[in-house]
Scaffold this motif. Structure first.
Motif, PDB file in Angstrom:
ATOM      1  N   UNK A 134     -23.235 121.415  42.908  1.00 35.59           N
ATOM      2  CA  UNK A 134     -24.626 121.406  42.458  1.00 35.59           C
ATOM      3  C   UNK A 134     -25.563 122.221  43.334  1.00 35.59           C
ATOM      4  N   UNK A 135     -25.004 122.976  44.273  1.00 34.54           N
ATOM      5  CA  UNK A 135     -25.875 123.638  45.252  1.00 34.54           C
ATOM      6  C   UNK A 135     -26.822 124.637  44.593  1.00 34.54           C
ATOM      7  N   UNK A 136     -26.416 125.276  43.473  1.00 33.47           N
ATOM      8  CA  UNK A 136     -27.246 126.302  42.861  1.00 33.47           C
ATOM      9  C   UNK A 136     -28.409 125.693  42.081  1.00 33.47           C
ATOM     10  N   UNK A 150     -29.854 121.692  50.988  1.00 34.59           N
ATOM     11  CA  UNK A 150     -31.168 121.430  51.573  1.00 34.59           C
ATOM     12  C   UNK A 150     -31.551 119.969  51.398  1.00 34.59           C
ATOM     13  N   UNK A 151     -31.256 119.402  50.221  1.00 38.32           N
ATOM     14  CA  UNK A 151     -31.544 117.999  49.990  1.00 38.32           C
ATOM     15  C   UNK A 151     -30.781 117.109  50.966  1.00 38.32           C
ATOM     16  N   UNK A 152     -29.564 117.512  51.305  1.00 40.47           N
ATOM     17  CA  UNK A 152     -28.778 116.764  52.287  1.00 40.47           C
ATOM     18  C   UNK A 152     -29.478 116.766  53.640  1.00 40.47           C
ATOM     19  N   UNK A 153     -30.013 117.913  54.037  1.00 38.07           N
ATOM     20  CA  UNK A 153     -30.712 117.998  55.316  1.00 38.07           C
ATOM     21  C   UNK A 153     -31.950 117.118  55.329  1.00 38.07           C
ATOM     22  N   UNK A 178     -29.261 127.152  56.301  1.00 37.58           N
ATOM     23  CA  UNK A 178     -30.448 127.952  56.583  1.00 37.58           C
ATOM     24  C   UNK A 178     -31.169 128.507  55.365  1.00 37.58           C
ATOM     25  N   UNK A 179     -30.542 128.527  54.187  1.00 40.56           N
ATOM     26  CA  UNK A 179     -31.191 129.132  53.028  1.00 40.56           C
ATOM     27  C   UNK A 179     -31.088 128.196  51.829  1.00 40.56           C
ATOM     28  N   UNK A 180     -31.838 128.532  50.788  1.00 46.00           N
ATOM     29  CA  UNK A 180     -31.806 127.743  49.557  1.00 46.00           C
ATOM     30  C   UNK A 180     -30.512 127.990  48.802  1.00 46.00           C
ATOM     31  N   UNK A 181     -30.288 127.173  47.771  1.00 48.63           N
ATOM     32  CA  UNK A 181     -29.080 127.310  46.975  1.00 48.63           C
ATOM     33  C   UNK A 181     -28.972 128.681  46.313  1.00 48.63           C
TER      34      UNK A 181
END
Length: 235
Positions: free
Chosen positions: A70-72, A78-81, A157-160
């Motif tokens: 689901x990262x894309x 980022x949600x995990x962080x 470090x970056x978005x999906x």
């Protein structure tokens, strides 16, 4: 505490080991015969073999979980962080847990992938004894460590969407490199196989690949830790 995160991650997504296993076996079916044929005929270079190994070996650091699927769409890394920051969990523990999970994935996927290919390919067993094959595997695992460090860095470090675009760029660069080497008559598969058969576990190519690859993997982990502390806002 890093092991606690890893344990929680596996408990929360019990099927990730299964999905990872199925994907690895799928890659064995897709590439195993071709790789066996390349071992049988090292005199002729098939660029596809170089490409598929460059493409797949770094992915051995991944567990195929709901987060990775689901990262894309959901920017799940980022949600995990964000989630871990609210607990709170120290940033080093988050990074260390991901590096450990990456190494565990390399061990799990590597044993299945390389082990299965050796078992199903008579040509591979005929041309390589076990020490030679282990040296060959070590060379490619070193390459996997080297490249997967960038994937882990991008996860944090970056978005999906940016992660997806950078992964595509890396694949494009890899494709160009493989085609260019092939046009010059060079195959990394052939080079690594011949080095492994000549030197076995004393192969300088194997040890160089493992040292450079694992060193880069750990240095990028350290870089990720530094950037998370000082550059990326997780508040």
């Amino acid at each position: 505490m890093a092991m606690n995160i890893i344990e929680k991650d596996f408990r929360s997504d019990k099927f990730q080991v299964l999905w990872t296993l199925l994907f690895t076996l799928y890659m064995v079916l897709v590439t195993g015969i071709t790789i066996g044929q390349q071992f049988e005929d090292l005199g002729n270079v098939f660029p596809f073999v170089d490409f598929i190994l460059f493409f797949y070996v770094p992915m051995m650091s991944l567990w195929f979980s709901r987060r990775s699927f689901r990262y894309l769409n959901e920017d799940s890394y980022t949600q995990m962080l964000y989630y871990y920051r609210t607990l709170p969990i120290p940033v080093p523990v988050i990074v260390y847990s991901r590096l450990i999970m990456g190494l565990m994935a390399f061990l799990f996927n590597g044993l299945i992938y390389y082990g299965s290919i050796y078992l199903i390919s008579p040509a591979t067993r005929a041309i390589m004894d076990i020490p030679s094959y282990l040296a060959f595997v070590g060379i490619w695992q070193g390459i996997g460590f080297l490249v997967s460090g960038f994937y882990i860095y991008w996860e944090f470090m970056v978005s999906g969407k940016a992660y997806f675009h950078r992964a595509l760029l890396l694949i494009l660069i890899t494709s160009i490199a493989v085609v260019s080497m092939s046009m010059m008559g060079f195959s990394l598969f052939k080079f690594s196989a011949e080095s492994a058969m000549r030197w076995k576990l004393l192969s300088p190519v194997m040890w160089g690949s493992l040292i450079i690859g694992l060193g880069t993997f750990l240095l990028l982990g350290r870089r990720t830790l530094h950037m998370l502390k000082n550059k990326r806002d997780l508040a």
